[in-house]
Design a protein around this motif. Structure first.
Motif, PDB file in Angstrom:
ATOM      1  N   VAL A 152       0.767  -1.299   0.102  1.00 50.41           N
ATOM      2  CA  VAL A 152      -0.154   0.120   0.217  1.00 50.41           C
ATOM      3  C   VAL A 152       0.923   1.286   0.066  1.00 50.41           C
ATOM      4  O   VAL A 152       0.472   2.210  -0.696  1.00 50.41           O
ATOM      5  CB  VAL A 152      -0.804   0.033   1.266  1.00 50.41           C
ATOM      6  N   GLU A 153       1.824   1.203   0.877  1.00 52.89           N
ATOM      7  CA  GLU A 153       2.620   2.357   0.826  1.00 52.89           C
ATOM      8  C   GLU A 153       3.555   2.666  -0.529  1.00 52.89           C
ATOM      9  O   GLU A 153       3.664   3.801  -0.984  1.00 52.89           O
ATOM     10  CB  GLU A 153       3.664   2.277   1.859  1.00 52.89           C
ATOM     11  N   ALA A 154       4.039   1.565  -1.001  1.00 53.53           N
ATOM     12  CA  ALA A 154       4.809   1.476  -2.493  1.00 53.53           C
ATOM     13  C   ALA A 154       3.790   2.100  -3.537  1.00 53.53           C
ATOM     14  O   ALA A 154       4.117   2.988  -4.274  1.00 53.53           O
ATOM     15  CB  ALA A 154       5.031   0.165  -2.847  1.00 53.53           C
ATOM     16  N   ALA A 155       2.596   1.862  -3.385  1.00 48.55           N
ATOM     17  CA  ALA A 155       1.531   2.189  -4.406  1.00 48.55           C
ATOM     18  C   ALA A 155       1.361   3.571  -4.291  1.00 48.55           C
ATOM     19  O   ALA A 155       1.135   4.534  -5.070  1.00 48.55           O
ATOM     20  CB  ALA A 155       0.280   1.502  -4.197  1.00 48.55           C
ATOM     21  N   ARG A 156       1.340   4.261  -2.909  1.00 47.44           N
ATOM     22  CA  ARG A 156       1.181   5.374  -2.670  1.00 47.44           C
ATOM     23  C   ARG A 156       2.452   6.320  -3.173  1.00 47.44           C
ATOM     24  O   ARG A 156       2.351   7.522  -3.710  1.00 47.44           O
ATOM     25  CB  ARG A 156       1.058   5.642  -1.157  1.00 47.44           C
ATOM     26  N   LEU A 157       3.522   5.888  -3.009  1.00 44.93           N
ATOM     27  CA  LEU A 157       4.838   6.552  -3.356  1.00 44.93           C
ATOM     28  C   LEU A 157       4.919   6.571  -4.763  1.00 44.93           C
ATOM     29  O   LEU A 157       5.177   7.589  -5.396  1.00 44.93           O
ATOM     30  CB  LEU A 157       6.051   5.759  -2.850  1.00 44.93           C
TER      31      LEU A 157
END
Length: 349
Positions: free
Chosen positions: A337-342
């Motif tokens: 999820v964090e990677a997708a946000r970044l």
């Protein structure tokens, strides 16, 4: 002390002694534990499809309401006969360990309690309480190795009237995972594929038995690090089915981000191009795009935070063995999820 050595468990299972109405099965292979628990349940004579005679409880739910276990274990069957209570996912829970110890101290009338647990240390309260219990039996279940794998292969091939030569057997053993149920399923699939032939060949094994664990492990980590959130649940399920240990997932994830940190330093502090840094690593062509996406998305400060998170989760999963899979799944999904946000933000190339 009521316990069996690992090598004595199969003999016990062939003729279970139900004078021990509390039975604990534990070990690092959840498939093997589940398979042996099912065998005990079958040999108990209790109708497992009868909701009044058989019940399955989750260990984490019992920690919130341990009275449920006492109620189920001491309830007399409505229509007479024995009752079967199976507890799954046991680990370091204090309430369950104490309750099982209480139940093991006196003979249960008309009930059999079968507890399935992960790999318990000698000091684990649940294991200690069962081993010390007058009416309880502890059965260690360890991963398929050597003779155990060959015995399982021979059982399945024998039932199908098939034989297998040495080369094919070696190839088959190399492709089987650590999970007993998954391994047996692969062998049964192979038997169905070769049905009608005089024997199983090496070509048959290569055609039908897939070595999914190693490839799927890489895919899972790549998907998490590059933000492919939708793919993760399926990939995690495949790893669990193949018997991949949670610590292996965590360790490989930690190693990946440590390498990513080194590569990102070359980008941010050395001014190198992402493509050139990745090329120098010479990743497999199937992993190259995901590595480039991850390197482009994750800045150094975020990688440092993720490494600290992974280390905390590894420690937590070791302390709470029964929750190890849940902790690992959450780690992977949170990272994705964090990677997708970044990536949506554009990263910091």
């Amino acid at each position: 002390m009521a316990q069996k050595k690992a090598g004595e468990v199969e003999a016990f299972l062939s003729r279970p002694d139900f004078s021990f109405p509390v039975i604990l099965l534990y070990g690092p292979d959840p498939g093997l534990v589940a398979e042996r628990s099912a065998k005990i349940a079958e040999m108990s004579g209790v109708d497992r499809d009868d909701p009044f005679a058989a019940v399955t409880l989750a260990a984490d739910e019992l920690e919130k309401d341990i009275g449920r276990l006492y109620d189920e274990a001491r309830t007399v069957s409505m229509f007479g006969g024995h009752r079967l209570i199976r507890v799954r996912g046991a680990g370091a829970g204090k309430a369950l360990a104490e309750a099982v110890g209480d139940l093991a101290a006196s003979r249960l009338e008309g009930a059999l309690v079968v507890v399935e647990a992960g790999d318990l240390k000698k000091s684990a309260a649940l294991r200690n309480n069962v081993e010390r219990g007058r009416f309880a039996m502890a059965l260690p279940c360890y991963q398929d190795e050597g003779r155990a794998i060959d015995r399982m292969i021979d059982e399945e091939l024998g039932q199908s009237g098939l034989s297998i030569d040495r080369e094919a057997r070696d190839e088959l053993r190399a492709r089987l995972g650590a999970n007993r149920l998954a391994s047996r399923g692969e062998v049964r699939k192979l038997c169905l594929y070769a049905l009608g032939a005089p024997s199983v060949t090496e070509a048959d094994v290569r055609a039908i038995v897939g070595d999914v664990s190693a490839d799927t492990l890489d895919e899972t980590i790549d998907a998490a690090a590059s933000g492919e959130v939708k793919r993760l649940p399926h990939l995690i399920d495949r790893l669990v089915s193949a018997g991949t240990a949670t610590f292996q997932l965590h360790q490989n994830l930690l190693r990946y981000f440590q390498q990513l940190q080194t590569m990102r330093e070359m980008v941010e502090r050395g001014g190198e191009a992402i493509g050139r840094v990745v090329e120098r690593r010479r990743p497999h062509f199937r992993r190259k795009a995901a590595l480039e996406a991850a390197l482009a998305a994750w800045p150094l400060e975020e990688i440092t935070a993720i490494l600290q998170r992974i280390e905390r989760d590894i420690l937590m999963s070791r302390k709470e063995g029964g929750l190890a899979l849940t902790i690992t799944q959450k780690t992977l999904l949170d990272i994705a999820v964090e990677a997708a946000r970044l990536r949506a933000r554009g990263g910091r190339a």
